[in-house]
Design an enzyme around this catalytic site. Sequence first.
Site, short mmCIF file in Angstrom:
data_model
loop_
_atom_site.label_atom_id
_atom_site.label_comp_id
_atom_site.label_asym_id
_atom_site.label_seq_id
_atom_site.Cartn_x
_atom_site.Cartn_y
_atom_site.Cartn_z
N SER A 116 95.20 -60.44 40.38
CA SER A 116 95.90 -59.75 39.34
C SER A 116 96.15 -58.25 39.79
O SER A 116 95.32 -57.73 40.27
CB SER A 116 95.50 -59.91 38.00
OG SER A 116 96.39 -58.97 37.24
N TYR A 140 89.48 -57.80 31.83
CA TYR A 140 90.20 -58.79 32.39
C TYR A 140 90.28 -58.27 34.11
O TYR A 140 90.10 -59.11 34.94
CB TYR A 140 91.51 -58.94 31.96
CG TYR A 140 92.59 -59.66 32.73
CD1 TYR A 140 92.25 -61.08 33.10
CD2 TYR A 140 93.84 -59.14 33.17
CE1 TYR A 140 93.15 -61.81 33.95
CE2 TYR A 140 94.43 -59.74 34.19
CZ TYR A 140 94.23 -61.09 34.53
OH TYR A 140 95.04 -61.55 35.39
N LYS A 144 88.75 -59.89 37.55
CA LYS A 144 89.65 -60.24 38.87
C LYS A 144 89.12 -59.66 40.12
O LYS A 144 88.90 -59.97 41.02
CB LYS A 144 91.18 -60.09 38.47
CG LYS A 144 91.67 -61.06 37.66
CD LYS A 144 91.62 -62.35 38.19
CE LYS A 144 92.38 -63.48 37.15
NZ LYS A 144 92.23 -64.74 37.95
#
Length: 322
Positions: A116, A140, A144
Amino acid sequence: MLLITGGAGYIGSHVVRALAAAGEDTVVLDDLSTGDPARLPAGVPLERGSVLDRPLLDRVLGRYAVDGIVHVAGRKQVAESVERPLYYYQENVEGLRTVLDAAVGAGVRRIVFSSSAAVYGPTDADLVTEDLPCAPMSPYGETKLAGEWLLAAAGRAHGLATASLRYFNVAGAATPELADTGVSNIVPMVFRRLGEGLPPRIFGDDYPTPDGTCVRDYVHVEDIASAHVAAARRLARDPEASLVLNIGTGRGVSVAEMVAVIAEETGHTGLTPEIGPRRPGDPARVIASAEAITRELDWRARYDVRQMVGSAWAGWRLHHPA
């Protein structure tokens, strides 16, 4: 045979569809927490379960003689990750570690990882290149980035061909049936508000950008899927590949501009957006440089913002009839 984890979800199902169209045999592993079996093309086998279930992974990899994995499964909501970081690390990092451990044990030689643009964090760069220092603003994004490190380390240690694909903001649908039915991305979030007769909501208009709203690089989900096909094929013919690539268009669109396009495409031009507070973990401006993926995979985005919104709206109306 390619195993697609999370292949019954919004992005994963587009990847499966694109791989099938390219003549690749696939099997899907999905816990169906957000996925739908109806998204899968006819004839594609579905194994229901979690990527954290090592015995299940071992059975699937052996049963289907899997030689490559496209790892799309994971949790992806920035705000939720701020509230539940332990859950996100468990699902995203431990999930990938379990997949890699099973892959090494089964002799799998190529792995494509869905990463991402959230790995980057705040930046003053006009275009974000893959060598920019990463400073994620949310758990998050951290998961990643940790996943990329883990994949690269496993590739070096075990002779895997690897590719980490850094998605920018995904929108659109190949067909109405495959549209995003969640409400964590901006386009379906605005659709839901419009369907409720409410004005679109914009989170923050005081960012250091031309109109004060966040600027993003929006990518059609069909372009995301075609990049996965290109990556999987590159790894098949280049067993020493270790790639980290943006999937983007190189064009920035502000949230206010996107909301205006949505209003025009859906016929809701009379509603003035409602301005709310900033969401935690949102950088002001993130636009991809797509030079590396063009060079490495001969890939380019084909769709524009209006095509994204129009295709997404057709899907929303199918899943949310008036």
